[in-house]
Design an enzyme around this catalytic site. Structure first.
Site, PDB file in Angstrom:
ATOM      1  N   THR A 113       0.747  -1.162   0.122  1.00 24.44           N
ATOM      2  CA  THR A 113       0.103  -0.024   0.071  1.00 24.44           C
ATOM      3  C   THR A 113       0.922   1.099   0.098  1.00 24.44           C
ATOM      4  OG1 THR A 113      -1.676  -1.124   1.236  1.00 24.44           O
ATOM      5  CG2 THR A 113      -1.767   1.219   1.243  1.00 24.44           C
ATOM      6  N   LYS A 127      -7.480   2.017  -2.006  1.00 24.90           N
ATOM      7  CA  LYS A 127      -6.993   1.327  -0.929  1.00 24.90           C
ATOM      8  C   LYS A 127      -6.791   2.197   0.218  1.00 24.90           C
ATOM      9  CE  LYS A 127      -5.457  -1.501   2.028  1.00 24.90           C
ATOM     10  NZ  LYS A 127      -4.355  -2.190   2.234  1.00 24.90           N
ATOM     11  N   LYS A 164       0.999   4.864   8.594  1.00 25.87           N
ATOM     12  CA  LYS A 164       1.570   5.186   7.145  1.00 25.87           C
ATOM     13  C   LYS A 164       0.280   5.617   6.174  1.00 25.87           C
ATOM     14  CE  LYS A 164       2.160   1.730   4.816  1.00 25.87           C
ATOM     15  NZ  LYS A 164       1.384   0.942   3.701  1.00 25.87           N
TER      16      LYS A 164
END
Ligand code: NA7
Length: 481
Positions: A290, A365, A433
């Site tokens: 990701t 995502k 993150k």
């Protein structure tokens, strides 16, 4: 139950789950008793090997309630758990330890007589590996196997090729990648594996299970990980070991990667002995990490400059879904590469989406994770407030699970918070993150993201408190500090 002791056979339940056979055992050292006023006992459940702190009013005597609690259920894993506890009861009646494993332990220890250990000295019920659950998707012909699953990309492409194929009914080894905290059931699966040589770079929590899915469905796989030891289970299961990313790329046709963050992707692609050094015309590179859209585009350009093809394919799902091959895969980029990945995606996921233009998968995502992170932080905050307000957190969770808010996140993260046990399924540092990356998208589009911004601060605090490698549910500790 009036008086509960270590070693008692019981029925116990977690919020939102049915009663299950278990035994009262000594708590494990690293599992703290949740705060709260209720009397609680540590229960190890038969069949699954799971354990949990359980409120006294959710515990019943096994023998007394056996008839009523068994009668309703026909599920095989439940009945297996019942058989296991009944076997333990019979052994105890005969004066033996509850299981043969405890017997061997007792034989190698002369501290206590067997009968005493059997009644009161049970440390824990040995963990039994969960049984595989058969999947009902056996292809009848090669073609129908390709067309049998609902998936938009495939339907749009009438020309999907059926390359040289081999049918594999390989089972994933139960002891492959599971750690002590895993409660996953491994699923046997039949997939028609492509004959292309597959590489996998990055065998962390997600990558190790994804690579294992590829191996166990009959793909020819070469793996590499920065820390080589983490390749051992995949190599034992039949994968070859590569010496560097470029070595893997040279040996393979399609190379997948799943590493922590944009910096790690750059390292394995652009760095010394990286993907680019082995890349040549026709090879495919599929990054499943990701990361942000800029990095996606930068890597795609570099791969294409070398004649390679690039696909971004981040996944939705955590450790459990990766272990079960039940990820949802979001792909975008080179469509021919997407087609070539068919059997690989089939092995790792339950559904794959082709989202067109590069960057669309990363954005999707990150937006999903923004919601997941905000919701998890909100759940942790709600449980903290409940405690401070003198409410029973278990009751709150039970009510939540019976409401429109009931979902896997409330169940699994709620249980982790109550147990005070945070083995990483989705590490907190990755969630922070993702919150940071999604806030960048908001920044570029001048879209205020108030809720996500506040949640990001909580995850940042959790990371600063040293909880980065724990599950994201550990944000509770940052809130309830
Ligand atoms: P983990 O379990 O933290 O694993 C991270 C992996 O990334 C692991 O294989 C690491 O190798 C590897 N890594 C990290 N930094 C580097 C660098 N600089 N170079 C090479 N390899 C590196 O993460 P998950 O499996 O949970 O998640 C992976 C991705 O999926 C991530 O983007 C999530 O957000 C979703 P190591 O074993 O430490 O040597």
């Amino acid at each position: 139950m009036s008086r509960i002791e270590i070693g008692d056979f019981v029925w116990a339940k977690m919020t939102g789950y049915p009663y299950w056979p278990g035994k009262i055992v000594e708590p494990e050292d690293d599992i703290k008793k949740p705060k709260g006023k209720s009397e609680m006992h540590f229960v190890r459940f038969y069949g699954t090997g799971d354990h949990a702190w359980t409120k006294v009013d959710l515990i019943k005597d096994f023998a007394e309630h056996k008839k009523s609690l068994i009668s309703g259920s026909r599920r095989s894993n439940f009945l297996d758990a019942v058989k296991e506890i009944e076997h333990a009861c019979e052994r105890r009646e005969k004066g033996l330890p509850d299981t043969s494993e405890e017997e061997s332990e007792a034989e190698s220890s002369d501290d206590e007589p067997l009968s005493k250990r059997a009644k009161g000295g049970a440390k824990s019920t040995p963990t039994k590996e969960p049984k595989p659950v058969p999947r009902k998707k056996k292809p009848s012909t090669k073609k129908s196997a390709y067309l049998s699953r609902e998936e938009p990309g495939r339907r749009m492409s009438g020309d999907i090729r059926t390359p040289d194929i081999k049918l594999s009914a390989a089972r994933r080894s139960p002891d492959s990648t599971a750690d002590a905290d895993s409660t996953t059931q491994y699923t046997p699966r039949e997939v028609i594996a492509t004959d292309k040589k597959i590489g996998f770079l990055g065998l962390g929590i997600m990558g190790s299970s994804m690579a294992m899915s590829l191996v166990s469905t009959g793909h020819d796989v070469t793996v590499w990980n920065r820390t080589t030891d983490r390749c051992t289970p995949a190599v034992k299961a039949g994968a070859k070991l590569g010496t560097s990313p470029s070595d893997v790329v040279q040996a393979c046709d399609i190379i997948f990667s799943c590493v922590s963050d944009p910096g790690a992707v750059r390292d394995i692609v652009i760095g010394n002995a990286g993907v680019l050094q082995g890349m040549s015309s026709g090879k495919g590179f599929v990054d499943m990490s990701t990361i942000d859209v800029d990095t996606v585009k930068e890597i795609a350009e570099a791969v294409c400059m070398r004649g390679g093809r690039y696909l971004e394919a981040p996944v939705n799902g955590s450790k459990k879904e990766a272990e079960q091959g039940n990820l949802v895969i979001l792909a975008a980029g080179d469509r021919s590469l997407y087609m070539d990945c068919y059997s690989c995606f089939e092995s790792m996921g339950k559904k794959t989406f082709f989202m067109g233009e590069l960057g669309n998968a990363a954005k999707n995502k990150l937006i999903m994770n923004m919601m997941l992170g905000s919701f998890t932080a909100s759940l942790a905050e709600s449980l903290t407030l409940a405690e401070k307000a003198g409410l029973d957190q278990y009751t709150l969770l039970e009510v939540l699970n019976l409401s429109g808010l009931s979902c896997d996140v409330v169940k699994s993260k709620g249980a982790a918070i109550m147990e005070g046990h945070f083995p990483a399924s989705h590490p907190l540092r990755h969630m922070q993150k993702d919150m940071k990356l999604v806030l960048q998208i908001g920044e570029e589009l001048e879209q205020p993201l108030h809720v996500a911004g506040a949640a990001n601060e909580l995850f940042k605090r959790g990371k600063a408190m040293g909880y980065g490698d724990r599950d994201m549910a550990c944000v509770y500790r940052a809130i309830n500090a």
